[in-house]
Motif scaffolding. Structure first.
Motif, PDB file in Angstrom:
ATOM      1  N   UNK A  85       0.821  -1.214   0.000  1.00 59.43           N
ATOM      2  CA  UNK A  85       0.000   0.000   0.000  1.00 59.43           C
ATOM      3  C   UNK A  85       0.858   1.269   0.000  1.00 59.43           C
ATOM      4  N   UNK A  86       2.190   1.115  -0.173  1.00 60.74           N
ATOM      5  CA  UNK A  86       3.133   2.234  -0.224  1.00 60.74           C
ATOM      6  C   UNK A  86       3.186   3.028   1.086  1.00 60.74           C
ATOM      7  N   UNK A  87       2.928   2.378   2.201  1.00 61.47           N
ATOM      8  CA  UNK A  87       3.061   3.016   3.515  1.00 61.47           C
ATOM      9  C   UNK A  87       4.387   2.564   4.126  1.00 61.47           C
ATOM     10  N   UNK A  88       5.486   3.124   3.613  1.00 57.96           N
ATOM     11  CA  UNK A  88       6.811   2.624   3.954  1.00 57.96           C
ATOM     12  C   UNK A  88       7.211   2.877   5.405  1.00 57.96           C
ATOM     13  N   UNK A  89       6.656   3.949   5.988  1.00 56.99           N
ATOM     14  CA  UNK A  89       6.926   4.178   7.403  1.00 56.99           C
ATOM     15  C   UNK A  89       6.384   3.036   8.245  1.00 56.99           C
ATOM     16  N   UNK A  90       5.198   2.553   7.877  1.00 60.26           N
ATOM     17  CA  UNK A  90       4.594   1.423   8.582  1.00 60.26           C
ATOM     18  C   UNK A  90       5.422   0.147   8.390  1.00 60.26           C
ATOM     19  N   UNK A  91       5.990  -0.014   7.196  1.00 60.56           N
ATOM     20  CA  UNK A  91       6.825  -1.190   6.920  1.00 60.56           C
ATOM     21  C   UNK A  91       8.047  -1.195   7.828  1.00 60.56           C
ATOM     22  N   UNK A  92       8.720  -0.038   7.896  1.00 58.79           N
ATOM     23  CA  UNK A  92       9.902   0.072   8.752  1.00 58.79           C
ATOM     24  C   UNK A  92       9.560  -0.212  10.208  1.00 58.79           C
ATOM     25  N   UNK A  93       8.403   0.275  10.633  1.00 63.54           N
ATOM     26  CA  UNK A  93       7.966   0.035  12.011  1.00 63.54           C
ATOM     27  C   UNK A  93       7.805  -1.449  12.299  1.00 63.54           C
ATOM     28  N   UNK A  94       7.228  -2.172  11.344  1.00 66.25           N
ATOM     29  CA  UNK A  94       6.969  -3.603  11.580  1.00 66.25           C
ATOM     30  C   UNK A  94       8.274  -4.379  11.718  1.00 66.25           C
ATOM     31  N   UNK A  95       9.311  -3.961  10.994  1.00 63.15           N
ATOM     32  CA  UNK A  95      10.623  -4.610  11.132  1.00 63.15           C
ATOM     33  C   UNK A  95      11.166  -4.399  12.538  1.00 63.15           C
ATOM     34  N   UNK A  96      11.070  -3.153  13.007  1.00 62.96           N
ATOM     35  CA  UNK A  96      11.532  -2.838  14.357  1.00 62.96           C
ATOM     36  C   UNK A  96      10.679  -3.556  15.398  1.00 62.96           C
TER      37      UNK A  96
END
Length: 249
Positions: A85-96
């Motif tokens: 969905x191109x919500x890259x901030x959310x992607x980075x958060x999930x990794x952390x």
């Protein structure tokens, strides 16, 4: 097995919340499957994410260790949906957040007490504690700093559709997750704001795209339940301080 034992001692509210999300996600899947077009594999993964996420936050509000198992499932599935969905901030958060699941589990295991509402000593709840004034100052400063760093990075180096809105969730979520890992009840104030921002984020995304999607509706439903649960979580964690062993904190 603690994954099963952790469901003991649930109130009617907690049972109702879990039942609601299961019914809501099933209804969303059936609706989009029926109308066709907008139903994809992502829609199914989003539903799994929502169910795992609600199990995670309900167990977190109860101070139960299984929150980290459901949390790991949720970060993997929600991270994939956010990426698509191109919500890259959310992607980075999930990794952390994925890393935090292991750190949090280790920290909580060392600070648990038997649940007062069941007759099974194997059912454990976490020992909660509260921030001092100095702790509040450092926490708020950290949230502001992370917001500006994340917002500028997402705006300058990615094609994120909502970089600075996304960054609000990033900053507050990292602080909230840290407080959760360290067992501070004030984490729930941050989750309240995060959940409201996330509802806005997904709603605005569908408005920008001009399309109602199963993953969008599923995610909004999940975040609404999270918002309600965060209010309850603060109430319950505050109560935990009065039932845990005396003199610990």
């Amino acid at each position: 097995m603690f994954l099963i034992k952790d469901f003991k001692g649930f109130t009617n509210y907690e049972k109702a919340m879990f039942g609601f999300i299961l019914i809501a996600q099933l209804a969303i899947l059936v609706y989009f499957w029926t109308i066709g077009g907008n139903f994809t594999v992502i829609s199914l993964i989003s539903a799994i994410s929502s169910i795992a996420g609600v199990a995670c936050v309900v167990m977190s509000a109860k101070g139960r260790l299984s929150t980290f198992v459901y949390g790991l499932i949720q970060v993997i599935t929600y991270g994939y949906v956010s990426y698509k969905s191109f919500l890259y901030g959310e992607v980075g958060l999930q990794i952390v957040f994925g890393i935090f699941q292991f750190i949090g589990a280790y920290t909580w295991i060392k600070n648990m007490h038997s649940d007062q509402l069941t007759d099974d000593e194997a059912v454990q709840e976490v020992d909660s504690r509260g921030l001092t004034m100095t702790g509040w100052i450092f926490t708020l400063l950290a949230a502001v700093m992370i917001y500006f760093l994340a917002g500028n990075y997402l705006h300058s180096y990615t094609d994120a559709k909502q970089p600075f809105v996304d960054a609000i969730a990033v900053g507050l979520s990292l602080v909230g997750q840290t407080l959760m890992t360290l067992r501070y009840k004030e984490q729930w104030f941050f989750w309240m704001v995060i959940n409201a921002v996330s509802i806005f984020l997904w709603t605005r995304l569908m408005i920008i795209n001009g399309e109602l999607t199963a993953e969008g509706v599923s995610s909004i439903t999940m975040w609404v339940v999270f918002l309600i649960n965060s209010v309850y979580g603060y109430y319950y964690w505050k109560k935990l301080q009065h039932v845990q062993p005396k003199g610990k904190y």
